[in-house]
Write a protein that holds these residues in place. Structure first.
Motif, short mmCIF file in Angstrom:
data_model
loop_
_atom_site.label_atom_id
_atom_site.label_comp_id
_atom_site.label_asym_id
_atom_site.label_seq_id
_atom_site.Cartn_x
_atom_site.Cartn_y
_atom_site.Cartn_z
N VAL A 558 0.85 -1.18 0.00
CA VAL A 558 0.00 0.00 0.00
C VAL A 558 0.89 1.24 0.00
O VAL A 558 1.95 1.27 0.64
N ARG A 559 0.49 2.26 -0.74
CA ARG A 559 1.34 3.43 -0.95
C ARG A 559 1.02 4.52 0.07
O ARG A 559 -0.14 4.91 0.24
N LEU A 560 2.05 5.00 0.77
CA LEU A 560 1.91 6.11 1.69
C LEU A 560 2.00 7.41 0.90
O LEU A 560 3.02 7.69 0.27
N TYR A 574 -2.90 7.37 3.14
CA TYR A 574 -2.61 6.28 2.23
C TYR A 574 -3.52 6.34 1.01
O TYR A 574 -4.58 7.00 1.03
N GLU A 575 -3.14 5.63 -0.03
CA GLU A 575 -4.06 5.41 -1.13
C GLU A 575 -5.24 4.59 -0.62
O GLU A 575 -5.09 3.73 0.24
N TYR A 576 -6.41 4.88 -1.14
CA TYR A 576 -7.63 4.22 -0.66
C TYR A 576 -7.82 2.89 -1.38
O TYR A 576 -7.68 2.81 -2.60
N MET A 577 -8.11 1.86 -0.60
CA MET A 577 -8.37 0.53 -1.15
C MET A 577 -9.88 0.25 -1.10
O MET A 577 -10.42 -0.02 -0.01
N PRO A 578 -10.57 0.34 -2.22
CA PRO A 578 -12.04 0.23 -2.20
C PRO A 578 -12.57 -1.12 -1.74
O PRO A 578 -13.70 -1.20 -1.26
#
Length: 821
Positions: A558-560, A574-578
C-alpha cells in the motif's frame, strides 16, 4: 443414373483427398528428409499458429512467415529483406543443419545461422507458443529458434495459465510500410547501460527512451502497472544481450508488442470474437515522448502550451529559435553554482551560500548518459550530491537507490502521475526568489516539528530507563531526508475531506487509532489513519511507518501518500483501497463467492512478491512482523497490497535476525521462536505467510479451529492441515467454494508450500524467493514438510514471562486479536 452416382463418388473422393492432404500439410514438424513447398504449411499443435509463404496486401512478393489464425496477423518473417518473386519457394533443412529458403532455381535466398553435423536427427517444429525451433532430437540441443531473431513483434504467452516464463532477445525492427516487411527505419531494444533502459532508434538516432529499470518496472513509462498486460519483468545480461522474461499472473489472451512502421510500440491482444488483433495501449502518448525534444535542461509537459520550458534557473540557449518552437538547443544556467563561483573567484559576497535544490514531482528522470550518471546505495542523496561539484541533479528510487547526474540533463518529462521526484541543483540566490514567503517559513517549521519529534523519540528509546531492545526503530540512523521529502498534508484539508472525521466515513480501527475514508478536492480518494489522541498509543508505530514505508514503492505494498503533524495531531495518508481487506472477502458472510481459485492464487502470489520486495529487493531489508489477512488490502481489481508497517523492523545488509523484549503481533500468525524468545527474522514473515496461505485456501480463520481451552495454541489449524496432509486426505481443508478438479494440483502444491512455511524451526522454512519459485514451478517434487510448531503458547508465555521477570522487568508481549482494522 450411373453417371450421376459416378460424379457424386468422384466429388466425395476429391473432398477426402483434399482433407487428408490438408492433414499432411498441417503437421507441426518438418524432418531433415522433408521439404515444404509454397503453398504448403506447418501448423502448431494448437492450430493457432501457421508457418507458410504469404504475400502482403498490394504485393506479389512471397515471404516465409508465421501468422496467428489469419494471414493478416503475421508475427514473424524470415526472408524479409530477400523476397521471392514467385511461388516457387521451398523450405528445408540443409546438409549442414541450417534452415534454408530456396527459389525455383535452388538458389538460397535466406538461411538461419545455426548448424549441426548430425542432420539425420534435426527437425523443425512450430510450437504452440509461436516459436519456430530447429533442434536435435537426440541431444535436445536447440540449434536455432525464431524467438532469438524477432522481426517487429514479440509474443507474450500465458501457456494456459501456468505462469511459465518465456525468454526472448528483445530486439525489434519495424516493417518499412504496412505492406512491406523489409527492415524499416525504427529499431527497439534494451540497452545494457549502468541501469538497463528500453530505447527506440530512428535511423540509428535515439527516438524514444523508457527510463531505467527499478527491478519491477521501467520508471519512464507512466501507468505501466495499470495497463492491460499484468506481468512481472526481469532482465539478465547473457553475453551482452538482454533477455526479457514475462511472468503472467492473470489468465490473458495472446498478446504482443509490435513496433510499427511509424516507430510506435503498440501493445495488442487477440479478440477472439472479432478474430483480429486489437490495439490496447501505445507506449508513446504525445510529442513529449520524442527523445530530447526540449534539449538539454529543458522539460516537456504535454498538458502545457508550448510543451517545452526551461528548468527553473535556466534560460533558452537561443531565444529566437526557442520562441519559434525549435527547442532542441535547450537551455543554459542563469546563475553559476557555488563550485563554479569559487573556481572563477566570482563570489560577490556569496561564497558562504550553499547551493540548494528545487523539486520536480512526477518526473521522467533524465537519460543515464555514459560518464554523466552515478548510482549509490547510500540513503543521503542530497548530501552526496552537494559534496560533489559535478552533481547537477539527483533522484531516489527504492529499487535503484540514489541516482545522480552531471553535465547535460536531457529527455526530462513531467507526468500527471507516476515518475519520481527529481531534484535540480541551483545557486542559493535562485532559491531565494520565491514569491510566497509563507511557504518558505511554513515548510521548515513543519519539517522541524517532525525532526524534533523524531529526535525526541530516538532519545527516549535509547535512554537507560526505557531501554527495550538493542534494535531501535531502524538499525541505521534515521535519515532526515526520509522525513523531509515526505509530502505534508494540512489538517484543515484532511478534516474537510473526511467530513470532520465523521463516523460515517470510518472504515477501520486498530491499535494505532481509527482509519477514515476521505476525498480530496481533486477527487482523489484517500485513507486517513489518525493517531488516537485518547489512548495516546501509536506514537512508536507512527514514527516507524513514516521511516519505513515512505521510501517503499511496489505494486503489492500500500502506498503512503504523506503525513500530517499539526499540534497534537499525527496522521498518515494512504491510497484508498475500495475492496478493504482480504479478511473481509475470506471470512465475510457475503463475499466468499467473489474469490474463486484463480483470484485467490493471484492474491497469494502478489502477497509473496510484496514480501520478497521487503526482504530482498528494497534498499533496506524490512521484516513486517504482523502479516495477516486484515493487513492485506485489495484494490479495485482485487490486487493485494500489504499494509500496516507500524511494527516493522529494518535490518542492515549483514544482519539475519533480531531480538526484542517487546513481542508484538497476532496470535496464530507468530512463529514460536518469536512468540517465546523474541527472536525474529525473514523466516518470521515466512511463517505468517504460510498461515495466511492456508487460510486463503481453506476460507477459514486459523482461530476458527481452536477450542476455548486452547485459545493460544497452534494445535488446531496448522496441526489439522499437517495431519490431513500426512493422511493424504487434504481435500477437507480446501474451501468447497473454490474446489475445481482443473486446479486441484495447484491447490495441493500451495498447501504443500504453506506447510513448508510453518515448520517449527526457522532454518527449515524456505525464503520468499524460494516460495515464489515454487509457486511458478511445474516441479512437484518439493521437500516434504517437517512437523509444524505444535506447542501451547499459553503455557510457553507463562514460563517465558516468569523467566524474564527474574532477570528483567522490561519484557513485554503484545498479542493482537484477529479483528479487522
Amino acid at each position: 443414373m450411373g453417371i450421376r452416382v459416378y460424379k457424386e463418388f468422384l466429388g466425395i473422393f476429391l473432398l477426402c483427398a483434399y482433407y487428408f492432404s490438408s492433414l499432411a500439410s498441417g503437421l507441426d514438424i518438418l524432418t531433415a528428409s522433408e521439404s515444404m513447398k509454397d503453398p504448403d504449411t506447418l501448423i502448431s499443435n494448437s492450430t493457432n499458429f501457421t508457418l507458410g509463404f504469404f504475400s502482403p496486401k498490394n504485393s506479389s512478393n512471397r515471404y516465409l512467415g508465421i501468422w496467428y489464425m489469419l494471414k493478416t496477423s503475421v508475427v514473424w518473417v524470415a526472408n524479409r529483406n530477400e523476397p521471392l518473386t514467385d511461388s516457387s519457394g521451398i523450405l528445408k533443412i540443409s546438409e549442414n543443419g541450417n534452415l534454408v529458403i530456396q527459389d525455383g532455381k535452388e538458389h538460397v535466398v535466406w538461411s538461419s545461422d545455426g548448424s549441426d553435423n548430425d542432420t539425420s536427427h534435426v527437425t523443425l517444429q512450430l510450437q504452440d507458443s509461436g516459436n519456430l525451433v530447429l533442434l536435435n532430437n537426440i541431444t535436445g540441443k536447440v540449434i536455432w529458434q525464431s524467438f532469438d531473431h524477432l522481426s517487429d513483434t514479440t509474443l507474450l504467452h500465458n501457456n494456459d495459465g501456468s505462469n511459465a516464463q518465456e525468454g526472448q532477445k528483445f530486439m525489434l525492427t519495424s516493417w518499412k510500410s504496412p505492406f512491406d516487411p523489409s527492415m524499416g527505419s525504427f529499431a527497439a531494444s534494451i540497452q545494457p547501460t549502468i541501469i538497463p533502459q528500453p530505447f527506440i532508434w530512428k535511423n540509428s538516432h535515439t527516438y524514444w527512451r523508457g527510463g531505467p529499470w527499478d527491478g519491477r518496472i521501467f520508471i519512464g513509462i507512466p501507468n505501466l502497472d495499470n495497463q492491460y498486460l499484468n506481468y512481472g519483468f526481469t532482465s539478465q545480461n547473457v553475453n551482452g544481450t538482454f533477455y526479457v522474461y514475462f511472468v503472467y499472473i492473470h489468465q490473458l489472451p495472446l498478446s504482443f508488442y509490435k513496433l510499427n512502421f511509424e516507430g510506435k510500440l503498440v501493445f495488442n491482444s487477440w479478440d477472439d470474437n472479432k478474430k483480429q488483433w486489437v490495439p490496447q495501449w501505445t507506449v508513446q502518448q504525445s510529442d513529449c515522448d520524442i527523445y530530447g525534444i526540449c534539449g538539454s535542461f529543458g522539460s516537456c509537459d504535454p498538458l502545457r502550451k508550448p510543451i517545452c520550458s526551461c528548468l527553473r534557473g535556466f534560460l533558452p540557449r537561443n531565444a529566437e529559435e526557442w520562441n519559434e518552437g525549435n527547442w532542441t538547443n535547450g537551455c543554459i544556467r542563469r546563475k553559476p553554482l557555488k563550485c563554479e563561483r569559487v573556481k572563477n573567484e566570482t563570489r560577490n559576497g556569496y561564497d558562504d551560500d550553499e547551493d540548494g535544490f528545487v523539486q520536480l514531482e512526477n518526473t521522467k528522470v533524465p537519460d543515464l548518459l555514459n560518464g554523466t550518471f552515478t548510482v549509490s546505495a547510500l540513503p543521503d542523496c542530497r548530501i552526496q550530491c552537494l559534496n560533489n561539484c559535478s552533481c547537477l541533479a539527483y533522484a531516489y528510487d527504492a529499487g535503484i537507490g540514489c541516482m545522480m547526474w552531471s553535465e547535460n540533463l536531457i529527455d526530462i518529462q513531467r507526468f500527471s502521475n507516476d515518475g519520481l521526484n527529481l531534484y535540480i541543483r541551483l545557486a542559493n540566490s535562485e532559491l531565494e526568489e520565491k514569491s510566497n514567503l509563507a511557504v518558505i517559513i511554513s515548510i521548515p517549521v513543519t519539517i522541524g516539528t517532525i525532526l524534533v519529534a523524531a529526535c525526541a523519540y530516538v532519545i527516549w528509546r535509547c535512554s537507560a530507563k526505557h531501554q527495550e531492545e538493542p534494535l531501535t526503530i531502524i538499525d541505521n540512523e534515521i535519515s532526515s531526508e526520509m522525513l523531509k521529502e515526505l509530502p505534508l498534508f494540512e489538517f484543515a484539508k484532511l478534516a474537510v475531506s473526511t467530513n470532520n472525521f465523521h463516523s460515517a466515513n470510518k472504515i477501520g480501527q486498530g491499535g494505532f487509532g481509527p482509519v477514515y475514508k476521505g476525498k480530496l478536492q481533486d477527487g482523489q480518494e484517500i485513507a486517513v489513519k489518525r493517531l488516537s489522541s485518547v489512548t495516546g498509543q501509536g506514537h512508536e508505530e507512527f514514527m516507524t511507518e513514516v521511516v519505513v514505508i515512505s521510501k517503499l514503492q511496489h505494486r503489492n505494498l500500500v502506498r503512503l501518500l504523506g503525513c500530517c503533524v499539526e499540534g497534537g495531531e499525527k496522521m498518515l495518508i494512504y491510497e484508498y483501497m475500495p475492496n478493504k481487506s482480504l479478511e473481509a472477502y475470506l471470512f465475510g458472510p457475503l463475499k466468499q463467492d467473489v474469490l474463486d481459485w484463480q483470484k485467490r492464487y493471484h492474491i497469494i502470489e502478489g502477497t509473496a512478491r510484496g514480501l520478497l520486495y521487503l526482504h530482498r529487493d528494497s534498499r533496506l531489508r524490512i521484516i513486517h512482523r504482523d502479516l495477516k489477512a486484515s493487513n492485506v488490502l485489495l484494490d479495485q481489481e482485487l490486487n493485494p497490497k500489504i499494509s500496516d508497517f507500524g511494527t516493522a523492523r529494518i535490518f542492515g545488509v549483514s544482519k539475519d535476525e533480531g531480538y526484542t523484549r517487546r513481542v508484538v503481533g497476532t496470535y496464530g500468525y507468530m512463529p514460536p521462536e518469536y512468540a517465546i524468545t523474541g527472536i525474529f527474522s525473514e523466516k518470521s514473515d515466512v511463517f505468517s505467510f504460510g498461515v495466511l496461505l492456508l487460510e486463503t485456501i481453506s476460507g477459514r480463520k486459523n482461530t476458527s479451529f481452536y477450542n476455548d481451552q486452547q485459545a493460544l495454541s497452534l494445535i488446531g489449524f496448522v496441526h489439522i492441515a499437517w495431519k490431513l496432509w500426512n493422511e493424504e486426505n487434504i481435500m477437507p481443508l480446501i474451501d468447497p467454494k473454490i474446489h475445481n478438479p482443473q486446479f486441484e494440483e495447484d491447490m495441493m502444491k500451495c498447501i504443500h508450500i504453506g506447510l513448508l512455511c510453518v515448520q517449527e524451526f526457522a532454518k527449515d522454512r524456505p525464503t520468499m524467493d524460494s516460495v515464489i519459485l515454487m509457486l511458478h514451478s511445474k516441479i512437484v517434487n518439493l521437500p516434504f514438510p517437517k512437523q509444524p510448531a505444535f506447542i501451547n503458547w499459553q503455557a510457553a508465555f507463562a514460563e517465558s514471562s516468569q523467566n524474564q521477570q527474574k532477570s528483567s522487568s522490561n519484557y513485554h508481549v503484545t498479542i493482537t486479536n484477529i479483528q479487522g482494522r
